[in-house]
Design a protein around this motif. Structure first.
Motif, mmCIF file in Angstrom:
data_model
loop_
_atom_site.group_PDB
_atom_site.id
_atom_site.type_symbol
_atom_site.label_atom_id
_atom_site.label_comp_id
_atom_site.label_asym_id
_atom_site.label_seq_id
_atom_site.Cartn_x
_atom_site.Cartn_y
_atom_site.Cartn_z
ATOM 1 N N TYR A 39 29.644 41.568 49.539
ATOM 2 C CA TYR A 39 30.759 42.234 48.860
ATOM 3 C C TYR A 39 31.435 41.290 47.870
ATOM 4 O O TYR A 39 31.659 41.633 46.715
ATOM 5 N N ARG A 40 31.739 40.089 48.323
ATOM 6 C CA ARG A 40 32.466 39.138 47.487
ATOM 7 C C ARG A 40 31.644 38.697 46.276
ATOM 8 O O ARG A 40 32.165 38.542 45.179
ATOM 9 N N ARG A 41 30.350 38.491 46.475
ATOM 10 C CA ARG A 41 29.497 38.097 45.350
ATOM 11 C C ARG A 41 29.386 39.228 44.328
ATOM 12 O O ARG A 41 29.464 38.999 43.121
ATOM 13 N N ALA A 42 29.218 40.464 44.805
ATOM 14 C CA ALA A 42 29.151 41.611 43.903
ATOM 15 C C ALA A 42 30.464 41.775 43.151
ATOM 16 O O ALA A 42 30.465 42.065 41.946
ATOM 17 N N TYR A 43 31.570 41.583 43.841
ATOM 18 C CA TYR A 43 32.885 41.669 43.199
ATOM 19 C C TYR A 43 32.987 40.627 42.083
ATOM 20 O O TYR A 43 33.426 40.921 40.970
ATOM 21 N N GLY A 44 32.575 39.412 42.381
ATOM 22 C CA GLY A 44 32.649 38.341 41.390
ATOM 23 C C GLY A 44 31.774 38.588 40.178
ATOM 24 O O GLY A 44 32.188 38.344 39.043
ATOM 25 N N GLU A 45 30.564 39.060 40.416
ATOM 26 C CA GLU A 45 29.663 39.377 39.300
ATOM 27 C C GLU A 45 30.276 40.462 38.421
ATOM 28 O O GLU A 45 30.282 40.358 37.202
ATOM 29 N N ALA A 46 30.776 41.520 39.038
ATOM 30 C CA ALA A 46 31.366 42.620 38.268
ATOM 31 C C ALA A 46 32.616 42.165 37.529
ATOM 32 O O ALA A 46 32.804 42.507 36.358
#
Length: 80
Positions: A13-20
């Motif tokens: 979740y956190r990695r996807a949030y950061g990428e977005a």
């Protein structure tokens, strides 16, 4: 709503949030450079979702990825 049930769920979740969040920020400026700017996503939410899914890979939990991207697109802070 996504709730992490294992130790790795919140990390996805956190990695996807950061990428977005990074792609959204780059879309605001016209003087950026690099791989993210070259993707040419602009402010298109659908393109950002597709690009983050691609970058996260097929093994990432799709529910966690979508939840992180949706929070970033809505301007919310990450939950975890």
């Amino acid at each position: 709503m996504f709730e992490p049930t294992d130790d790795g769920g919140w990390m996805v979740y956190r990695r996807a949030y950061g990428e977005a969040a990074r792609l959204i920020e780059i879309a605001r400026f016209d003087h950026c450079f690099g791989r993210d700017f070259a993707a040419g996503l602009g402010g298109n939410a659908g393109a950002i979702v597709a690009e983050v899914r691609r970058r996260m890979g097929p093994s990432a939990d799709p529910e966690a990825v979508d939840s992180g991207v949706n929070d970033a697109l809505a301007g919310r802070r990450p939950r975890w």
